[in-house]
Design a protein around this motif. Structure first.
Motif: not given
Length: 454
Positions: A68-69, A72
């Motif tokens: 999920r990171q 970015q």
């Protein structure tokens, strides 16, 4: 006369041994109030509470969080900033100034501190970021590897539950076998004592028979202690804080027999989930190498900013403005950090590739060994079953011959030892065959190791 009296005593003692309960070891005295537990309940409990599975689930969740990171580098970043400004300096003191009039009069004033507010909203949208794309792909592979590892760990825990559950059941059956041996030894002691009272045997027969009884009492106590240890191990696998004894409701099943030849599953070991997990990890390392190499490629971003300025003193004004830009960021040389990152990623990829090769070789060895063990354990169990009947018949004949004075106490005690050994071999071989079958199922992933045909 000696024969009839000895056999009558033996019959009476056998009836009493079967009718009266034997004293229990203190550690096993409260088994009657134990908590009932089936194999299915044990498997459900282990899959929900086993510490190794909880750790593996946490690792899977961490891999998903890392994935999920990585968004970015692909999704827009929106930031809001606000500043309250107060600037006080000597440059704003005694500032020359002309008073209006005819003629204008020169004078000096203090303009005081500059005060105002600045607020802005900024959006940065990556347009081209090769490193972010590769990081996303790498994280996706790592998540899949973690999920496959969790499934494999669940099967391994299921096998541990089967071993622990039936191991505890076998330990309990071993206590019953040792008690049976104790009853047989007491029967022999009474036979020897009766014959000695009639002056038909020497005192050494009574002494040796009494020694055998004491030995069997110690063996019963040791077997009951092993039950306590087996239950403790099962509680550890199930993560049970409750220290009550467990009443296992499922007996050790009849072992299943393997096929005549090595099954075809051995040729399909690449489908094992631990091997697939390493394959996914290796693919992730490949994306990791590309991610490290992307440091040489420029990043292109779209920048949008709205800013509002509100000044109070010394000049009151309000201004707003928009900014749109396309930015390019490129670092062709960063002090060898990029080259070092690429080398590190390639080394990690080589390590994972070697681990995968080693795991494949280990899996093939494990499958063939597990199959051979399964065949051997089933054969041993079949032979042990046949040996029980022969040992019982031999003991019955030896007791009769001893009662008639045709055999000595040594032959009788030896026959008792062989009968008990036959029962013990059957217990151990039955457990070994069941566990060997489940280990083979885990080795080739031919079903859930927790599925037992009852």
């Amino acid at each position: 006369m000696r024969t009839n009296r000895c056999w009558k005593q033996a019959i009476v003692l056998t009836v009493l041994a079967l009718a009266l309960p034997l004293p229990l070891h203190p550690a096993a005295a409260d088994f009657a109030s134990a908590r009932p537990l089936s194999l299915d309940e044990a498997l459900q409990r282990a899959r929900a509470e086993n510490p190794s599975l909880l750790i593996q689930r946490a690792r899977t969740a961490r891999a998903e969080a890392v994935k999920r990171q990585t968004l970015q580098g692909l999704a827009p970043t929106i930031s809001v900033d606000a500043t309250r400004l107060r600037w006080d300096t000597s440059l704003l003191e005694e500032v020359p100034f002309l008073e209006p009039g005819l003629p204008p009069t020169p004078t000096r004033r203090d303009l005081g501190p500059v005060e105002g507010n600045i607020a802005g909203v900024q959006l940065v949208q990556p347009l081209f970021n090769l490193g972010a794309w590769e990081a996303r792909r790498q994280a996706d592979r790592q998540v899949e590897a973690a999920r496959l590892g969790l499934n494999r760990a669940s099967d391994e825990v299921a096998l541990a539950v089967v071993e622990g559950y039936f191991g505890a059941g076998t330990a309990e059956r071993r206590v019953s076998a040792e008690r049976r041996g104790l009853a047989t030894a007491e029967r022999a002691l009474q036979q020897a004592q009766g014959a000695f009272d009639e002056g038909l045997v020497a005192p050494v027969d009574v002494l040796r028979a009494r020694t055998r009884v004491r030995e069997m009492e110690a063996r019963v106590a040791a077997a009951e202690g092993q039950v306590v240890g087996a239950h403790a191990l099962l509680r550890q696998i199930l993560a049970l804080e409750d220290q009550r004894d467990l009443a296992l409701t499922d007996p050790v099943p009849v072992p299943s027999r393997p096929e005549a030849d090595t099954p075809r599953e051995i040729a399909q070991l690449d489908e094992r989930r631990d091997i697939r997990a390493l394959q996914e990890a290796l693919e992730g390392e490949r994306h990791g190498v590309r991610r490290a190499g992307a440091a040489y490629v420029p990043d292109i971003n779209l920048l949008l900013r709205y800013q509002h300025v509100d000044a109070d003193r010394p000049l009151s004004f309000t201004e707003s403005g928009w900014l749109a830009a396309v930015t390019l960021q490129w670092t062709p040389f960063a002090g060898f950090s990029q080259a070092g990152a690429v080398d590190e990623a390639r080394a990690s990829q080589a390590e994972t590739r070697a681990e995968l090769h080693a795991l494949r070789m280990e899996a093939r060895t494990e499958a063939r060994t597990a199959f051979a063990d399964w065949q051997a354990e089933v054969f041993a169990w079949e032979q042990a079953q046949a040996g029980i009947e022969e040992a019982e018949a031999a003991l019955e004949l030896t007791e009769g011959r001893y009662a008639e004075g045709l055999d000595d106490i040594t032959a009788l005690l030896q026959a008792q030892t062989e009968e008990l050994a036959a029962f013990t071999r059957e217990l151990n071989a039955r457990f070994g065959a069941v566990v060997a079958a489940q280990r083979y199922r885990l080795a080739v992933e031919a079903g859930d190791p927790g599925d037992i045909v009852r």
